[in-house]
Each structure stands twice: as C-alpha cells, then as structure tokens.
Design a protein around this motif. Structure first.
Motif, PDB file in Angstrom:
ATOM      1  N   SER B  17     150.145 -33.332  69.893  1.00 34.90           N
ATOM      2  CA  SER B  17     149.197 -33.570  70.981  1.00 34.90           C
ATOM      3  C   SER B  17     149.127 -35.037  71.394  1.00 34.90           C
ATOM      4  O   SER B  17     148.274 -35.405  72.206  1.00 34.90           O
ATOM      5  CB  SER B  17     147.796 -33.087  70.562  1.00 34.90           C
ATOM      6  N   ALA B  18     150.050 -35.815  70.856  1.00 36.46           N
ATOM      7  CA  ALA B  18     150.046 -37.242  71.195  1.00 36.46           C
ATOM      8  C   ALA B  18     150.231 -37.455  72.697  1.00 36.46           C
ATOM      9  O   ALA B  18     149.690 -38.405  73.270  1.00 36.46           O
ATOM     10  CB  ALA B  18     151.137 -37.958  70.415  1.00 36.46           C
ATOM     11  N   PHE B  19     150.962 -36.541  73.342  1.00 35.92           N
ATOM     12  CA  PHE B  19     151.226 -36.703  74.781  1.00 35.92           C
ATOM     13  C   PHE B  19     149.964 -36.556  75.628  1.00 35.92           C
ATOM     14  O   PHE B  19     149.913 -37.012  76.766  1.00 35.92           O
ATOM     15  CB  PHE B  19     152.295 -35.693  75.242  1.00 35.92           C
ATOM     16  N   VAL B  20     148.938 -35.918  75.060  1.00 36.80           N
ATOM     17  CA  VAL B  20     147.716 -35.650  75.826  1.00 36.80           C
ATOM     18  C   VAL B  20     147.096 -36.957  76.316  1.00 36.80           C
ATOM     19  O   VAL B  20     146.734 -37.086  77.488  1.00 36.80           O
ATOM     20  CB  VAL B  20     146.705 -34.845  74.970  1.00 36.80           C
ATOM     21  N   ASP B  21     147.031 -37.931  75.421  1.00 41.02           N
ATOM     22  CA  ASP B  21     146.419 -39.215  75.803  1.00 41.02           C
ATOM     23  C   ASP B  21     147.258 -39.919  76.872  1.00 41.02           C
ATOM     24  O   ASP B  21     146.713 -40.500  77.817  1.00 41.02           O
ATOM     25  CB  ASP B  21     146.256 -40.112  74.571  1.00 41.02           C
ATOM     26  N   ILE B  22     148.591 -39.827  76.713  1.00 43.08           N
ATOM     27  CA  ILE B  22     149.469 -40.489  77.704  1.00 43.08           C
ATOM     28  C   ILE B  22     149.322 -39.775  79.055  1.00 43.08           C
ATOM     29  O   ILE B  22     149.244 -40.420  80.101  1.00 43.08           O
ATOM     30  CB  ILE B  22     150.940 -40.443  77.224  1.00 43.08           C
ATOM     31  N   LEU B  23     149.290 -38.457  78.998  1.00 39.96           N
ATOM     32  CA  LEU B  23     149.147 -37.677  80.236  1.00 39.96           C
ATOM     33  C   LEU B  23     147.839 -38.033  80.950  1.00 39.96           C
ATOM     34  O   LEU B  23     147.794 -38.223  82.166  1.00 39.96           O
ATOM     35  CB  LEU B  23     149.189 -36.196  79.882  1.00 39.96           C
ATOM     36  N   ARG B  24     146.784 -38.179  80.146  1.00 41.74           N
ATOM     37  CA  ARG B  24     145.473 -38.554  80.721  1.00 41.74           C
ATOM     38  C   ARG B  24     145.553 -39.932  81.385  1.00 41.74           C
ATOM     39  O   ARG B  24     145.047 -40.125  82.491  1.00 41.74           O
ATOM     40  CB  ARG B  24     144.436 -38.615  79.602  1.00 41.74           C
ATOM     41  N   PHE B 279     142.945 -28.392  70.817  1.00 39.08           N
ATOM     42  CA  PHE B 279     144.238 -29.100  70.816  1.00 39.08           C
ATOM     43  C   PHE B 279     144.121 -30.443  71.539  1.00 39.08           C
ATOM     44  O   PHE B 279     144.587 -31.465  71.039  1.00 39.08           O
ATOM     45  CB  PHE B 279     145.298 -28.210  71.493  1.00 39.08           C
ATOM     46  N   ILE B 280     143.491 -30.420  72.725  1.00 36.99           N
ATOM     47  CA  ILE B 280     143.406 -31.706  73.443  1.00 36.99           C
ATOM     48  C   ILE B 280     142.427 -32.655  72.747  1.00 36.99           C
ATOM     49  O   ILE B 280     142.450 -33.852  72.986  1.00 36.99           O
ATOM     50  CB  ILE B 280     143.093 -31.561  74.955  1.00 36.99           C
ATOM     51  N   LYS B 281     141.577 -32.112  71.881  1.00 34.99           N
ATOM     52  CA  LYS B 281     140.727 -32.970  71.043  1.00 34.99           C
ATOM     53  C   LYS B 281     141.470 -33.335  69.758  1.00 34.99           C
ATOM     54  O   LYS B 281     140.883 -33.907  68.835  1.00 34.99           O
ATOM     55  CB  LYS B 281     139.410 -32.253  70.692  1.00 34.99           C
ATOM     56  N   ARG B 282     142.710 -32.905  69.693  1.00 38.40           N
ATOM     57  CA  ARG B 282     143.636 -33.198  68.597  1.00 38.40           C
ATOM     58  C   ARG B 282     143.117 -32.681  67.248  1.00 38.40           C
ATOM     59  O   ARG B 282     143.116 -33.376  66.249  1.00 38.40           O
ATOM     60  CB  ARG B 282     143.950 -34.700  68.565  1.00 38.40           C
ATOM     61  N   ARG B 283     142.694 -31.440  67.281  1.00 38.17           N
ATOM     62  CA  ARG B 283     142.188 -30.775  66.077  1.00 38.17           C
ATOM     63  C   ARG B 283     142.961 -29.481  65.864  1.00 38.17           C
ATOM     64  O   ARG B 283     143.364 -28.845  66.844  1.00 38.17           O
ATOM     65  CB  ARG B 283     140.705 -30.443  66.271  1.00 38.17           C
TER      66      ARG B 283
END
Lengths: 343, 330
Positions: B17-24, B279-283
């Motif tokens: 889910s590391a990409f979530v922060d980059i996508l945001r 998932f987007i909360k990385r849990r």
C-alpha cells in the motif's frame, strides 16, 4: 177557698238551681261553638274541566287545634272508583298565630272515565289530648267534568298509535353504566398485567430483579468476575478482551452518559476527553482499548503481563472515576427507578 | 503478539500500500481539497466497484478521474449522457466496410479503463441499462461477438442534485449496482483560494504516471486478503439488517419510514469497501472504524424512503446516522 202557702227559701233554692243549669248549658254551647268554628277543612282543585287522563292538582287543607291527633282521609290511591291519585306531594305544616295548625296536602289526580265525576265531602277529624270525643268536619264536595276528545268523523280513521317510549333517565342508566365501566376496567387491568408479564417488567413481582448496582460497583464486580473466570490463561484472549471492553464501555455509558457501547475506540476517547479524568488513567484506558481491538479484530494474543495489566488499568479507571459518596447517594436514588437493567 | 499470519499480512500490506500515499500526493497536485472524493475513488478502484458521484457542477469530478487515469496510465473516456444518446453510441456498433466488403466492429467509448458517465440521469433507461449491464458483466456484446472489458474497469457516474427536470432517475435495481454513492460539497474558503490561484497561473499542474494498471490489479488481490473478523461481519450484517428492520434495533421511530433497506449487495459492498479502507489506512485487518467510515457511502443509495419519511423531511443520512448510533460496536 184554697190557699197556697209559699216557702220563700225553697223558691229561692229552686231558682238558683235552674239558673246554674242554664248557665252551664250556655257555657257548654259557647265552648263547642268556638271549637267547631276553629277546625276547618277546605278542598281546592285547579280546574273543573279536564280531558280523559289529564292530570290536575287537588289541594286539601285542614286546620285543627295544636297538639291534636288527626284523622286524615284519602289513605288509598283512589278518591273514588273513578278518580285516581297519581302522586302525593310533600305536605306543608303551618302553625298559625291563633294557635291552630294547618296541614296542606297537594295531590295529582286524574280520571279516565268521562262525564261528571264527584269528589265527595272528605271527612277530617281530630282528638284533643285528654279528651275521648273526636271532633269531625268535612270539606265541601267538588265536581270535575271529564271530557273525551272530540272525534272528527269527517276525517279518515287512522290506526292507533303505538305507545311512545319514554326517554331513559340518568338514574335508570346508572346501574348499567357502572356494570359496563366495571367490565372495561377489569379487562384493562387484565391487559396491563398480561402486557407487563410478557415484557418481564411486572414492577411488583420483579422488584428484586430491578435493583441495580451503581455503575462503579457493577463494573468492579464484572471485572472481578472476569478475573476469576481465568479466560486468557486458558487461551480465550478474544473472549477475555471482549468481555473486558464490554464492561468498561457499559460503565462509561452509565457513569458519563456517553453512548460508549455504540462507539468505536477513538470515538470513546474523543468523547471522554473533555471530562475531567486523570490523563494517565485515561491514556492507559486508550491503550487497553487499542490492544483489545487488536485482539478482537486482528487475532492478537497479548503477553500474560499485558492481559493482566489491561484488567488492572480498567480497575484503576473505574476507581479513579467512581463517583464520590455524595454522588453515589443520588445515583442510588436514580437507580431505584431504573427498570431496564442491561446486565 | 499479533497472530503470525496477520502479522505477515500486515507487513505485506504495508509494502503493497506504499503507492497509496504517492497516488494521493499526485492527486493533490491538481485536486485541491476533496480528500473524501479522492479516497472513495481509490476505494472503488481497489475493491472493483463503481461510483455514483453526486454534486453540483464545477467540483473537479472530471478532473479527478482524468488525473487518476493519468497517474495509473489507464485509458479514460468521458461520455456526456444526453436524452438522444443511443446504446450504440456507448457500446459500439457494426459498420459495413465497402473496402473489405464486410461488417467491422466499431468499439464505443466504454472500452476504456476509467469511464466518466457525466449526468447519467439525462439519458433514457435503454442507455442506462446498456451501461449498467456492462458495469455488472464487465463485457459487451456487439453483433455476435462478446468482448471483455479491460481491467481495471471503473465507472464514475455523476448526477446533478439540483436539476431534476427532464431527467430519467436511475431505478433502484440499477442504482444498487454502484458500490458507493459519494456526495461531494463545495470546498472551504482556503481551498477555494488555492483553486483560484492554481487556475490563474500560466501553467496548470500536471500529474505524472507512477503506476501501471497491473499494479492496481495486484493491489486488488491484496485488498481481498485483508482480514475481516467474524465480529466485524456481525457488525456489518447488523447495520444492513437495521436498515431493513429498524424496530429490532430500537429504531421504532423509523418503522414505516423505510420502504426498502439494504440488499445483500449492501453487505458485500460494505465488507469489500471496509477492506479497501483498511488497506488505504495501511492496515491488514478491518476495525469498526473502517465500517463506520464507509457506511454512509455504501448505504445512502440503498435505503428507500417512504412517502411518510419524505413528508417529515427525514433523509437517508439521518437514518444511517441513527443506525450507526443504535447498533452496538463489537
């Protein structure tokens, strides 16, 4: 030649005897006349012309010496065979200034026989105290002309009307109303008892069940019971932490009126933040709730020390936030009326 | 402390889910504010669900999905729904080629990864049905041939809440096929100022392509692995059941106000969306907060209001709030 020899003394004696007799007779006659003149009976009727069945008023008045016993006519419900007494009204008794007493009695009378109907002289009598001779007097006779309705024979003959139903009075209805309302009341009582019985909330029968401990005592008891169950020692971590958080959330709900049972960990902490709770205790509770979330939702199995400490932190939280004795008394009063225990 | 498989899953999700922060961050380059909408777009994308977006014009709906398509290097189509639109305009049709002397297939704009169905309620039912069938089946039949749609396939349909004249409201059965109904509102004052500045500059910021559609497909597989405990399952079913039988959850005041409650699709989507949210909360596991966070978006278009509710100005938002406040959190 015959000579009459007159004894003067004897003549005088005879003359006196005659005089006394005449005087006594005169006194008796005068007394009787006065008394007879005092007692009097009168009859008065409203009208002398009535139609068949029409009701009129008849007034009888009798004046007699005060303290006498009287003999009143009209003891039956008829005056004659053709004149009926419908109703007897209340009598008036008047003491007059001349020492006589008047009784006025009014009757409602009617007659169903057409033609002239005669009320014969009615005989009244009285007997004075200490006297054995009754004195009588009579009213005058009265005539009532009873007329039948005139029939117009030129008109069409109509059928006889059926009897009119008389309207029911309140007093006639009252017994029925009492019976009906008693029945409805009984049905309602039975329904209320059944309703509360089904709900399990019969206040009188379940009085003991409704007594609820104060929030802090209930929580302490729950936590102590949880410790005795030895759940985590037997591997039931999830059950142990679920019960622990349930107890503490229920305590928060009762103690602070925060809907903690329907809140998540973060919502609970946000809601109790403004309350004046020791920060250390509050922070430890937050840790316990977060750990419990891990156990409940992420299969976490805490270390034995963590499990024990979590319970201890909950106990500390309850002790720290328990109401003071003064508050407890108020709470106890409120709890007596609490009829829906959750535990 | 945490169970081994959950621990591994958690670590895996941390990585994936590391990409979530980059996508945001990329999205934030062009979209000011609208964090809620951006998060819901990601949830829809990660849980393979479609989104119905309701908001007044000018709230960056098109820009958001266009930017998302660009970041993921996906194909994007925008279809403006109008009353004269035909299903063939959407799906494609067979055209006779004189050169080849045969019918050739002309694929419609639906053959893309991201579709923006703008003002979906302006087209008649036959066009809506064509789109919604494609959304459900993820395939389109033209002539005798059935064509699979490319994955990821995300439809973002918009509705304008203020203009209802001459529209064709979506039927309940079709609206249920949208995983989320997201209501977006105006930005706040500070955000509005930033939007203003951004738009009067010479160059409008551009997003970079940082992901491939395959990355999204991989992430979807990981999202499915997010652990959902039985307690959470019970919580989800309680919420959905409360929308059907409010009286069983001490919500007697709403009896007669709800004409229909959430369908089983509501439970499925609430679970999937909660997993994506975790998932987007990385849990690696779902907690009640995840369910509550997404409940409004999953439930609001799945609860039908009765005439009595409308007469008393009761909204689905109020009902969902009441449900969340009445159902016990595990």
């Amino acid at each position: 030649m015959i000579y009459y020899k007159f004894d003067v003394n004897m003549m005088r004696e005879t003359y006196m005897k005659n005089f006394l007799i005449r005087l006594l007779v005169l006194i008796f006659c005068l007394w009787t006349g006065v008394v007879m003149a005092q007692s009097r009976a009168d009859i008065r009727i409203d009208t002398t012309q009535i139609r068949t069945g029409e009701q009129i008023s008849l007034l009888l008045e009798y004046r007699f010496p005060k303290g006498s016993k009287i003999d009143w006519p009209l003891k039956a419900d008829t005056i004659t065979k053709t004149i009926e007494i419908v109703r007897k009204l209340k009598a008036d008794t008047i003491t007059n200034s001349d020492g006589l007493t008047s009784i006025r009695q009014r009757y409602i009378i009617t007659s169903f026989d057409s033609g002239p109907q005669v009320i014969p002289p009615l005989r009244f009598g009285y007997l004075m105290q200490g006297d054995s001779t009754a004195m009588y007097t009579e009213t005058e006779a009265a005539l009532i002309m009873v007329n039948t309705p005139e029939v117009d024979t030129t008109q069409v003959i109509k059928a006889i009307k059926s009897p009119l139903s008389a309207p029911l009075s309140f007093w006639e209805l009252l017994p029925w109303l009492i019976r009906i309302w008693s029945f409805i009341g009984l049905v309602l009582i039975v329904f209320v008892i059944y309703y509360y019985y089904k709900k399990g909330r019969l206040p009188l029968l379940n009085q003991n069940k409704n007594v609820r401990l104060p929030a802090d005592d209930e929580a302490m008891l729950g936590l102590e019971n949880l410790r005795l169950k030895k759940l985590w020692q037997n591997g039931y971590y999830k059950l142990y932490f679920s019960e622990m958080t349930d107890i503490i959330r229920l305590y928060i709900e009762r103690r602070f009126d925060v809907m903690a049972v329907e809140m998540t960990t973060e919502e609970i902490m946000t809601n109790i933040k403004p309350l004046s709770i020791n920060k250390e205790v509050s922070s430890k509770l937050h840790e316990v709730l977060q750990l419990a979330d891990l156990v409940k939702f992420a299969k976490a199995e805490p270390m034995p020390l963590e499990s024990d400490l979590s319970l201890q932190h909950c106990i500390d939280f309850v002790k720290e936030t328990a109401p003071s004795p003064e508050d407890s008394k108020e709470e106890e009063t409120e709890n007596k009326t609490d009829k829906n225990p959750k535990l | 402390m945490i169970h081994t498989d959950i621990k591994e899953l958690n670590e895996k999700i941390q990585r994936e889910s590391a990409f979530v922060d980059i996508l945001r961050l990329e999205m934030n380059k062009v979209i000011v504010g609208q964090k809620h909408m951006v998060d819901r777009l990601m949830i829809g994308l990660l849980s393979n669900g479609h989104i119905l977006l309701e908001g007044v014009p000018g709230l960056a709906k098109t820009l958001a999905i266009k930017s998302l398509a660009n970041i993921i290097d996906a194909r994007f189509s925008r279809i403006q729904f109008t009353p004269d639109l035909l299903p063939a305009d959407l799906l494609g049709t067979l055209i006779y080629s004189q050169k080849k002397e045969e019918f050739i297939v002309r694929k419609g704009p639906i053959f893309a990864n991201f579709i923006l169905a703008d003002e979906i309620n302006r087209s008649p039912a036959k066009v809506q049905s064509a789109l919604l069938e494609a959304m459900q089946e993820r395939q389109v039949t033209i002539g005798d041939t059935t064509y699979k749609l490319d994955e990821p396939f995300l439809v973002l349909a918009t509705q304008n809440p203020i203009e209802q004249e001459g529209t064709y409201p979506l039927p309940e059965a079709q609206i249920d096929r949208f995983m989320l109904k997201v209501v977006i509102s105006y930005p706040d004052k500070e955000e509005e100022k930033m939007i203003l500045r951004q738009n009067i500059q010479n160059e409008f910021p551009k997003t970079s392509t940082i992901l491939k559609p395959a990355d999204i497909m991989n992430a979807r597989a990981v999202v499915r692995e997010v652990y959902l405990d039985e307690k959470i399952e019970n919580y989800i079913t309680d919420i959905v059941f409360a929308s059907r039988y409010p009286e069983k959850y001490k919500l007697e005041r709403f009896t007669g106000m709800i004409s229909y409650g959430g369908s089983p699709r509501a439970s499925i989507n609430l679970a999937l969306a909660s997993k994506a949210y975790a998932f987007i909360k990385r849990r690696g596991y779902v907690i009640p907060e995840d369910v509550r966070a997404i409940a409004h978006d999953v439930m609001r278009h799945r609860i039908g209001l009765s005439y009595e509710a409308e007469a008393e100005n009761i909204t689905t938002e109020e009902i969902i709030n009441a449900i969340l406040n009445a159902v016990e959190v595990p």
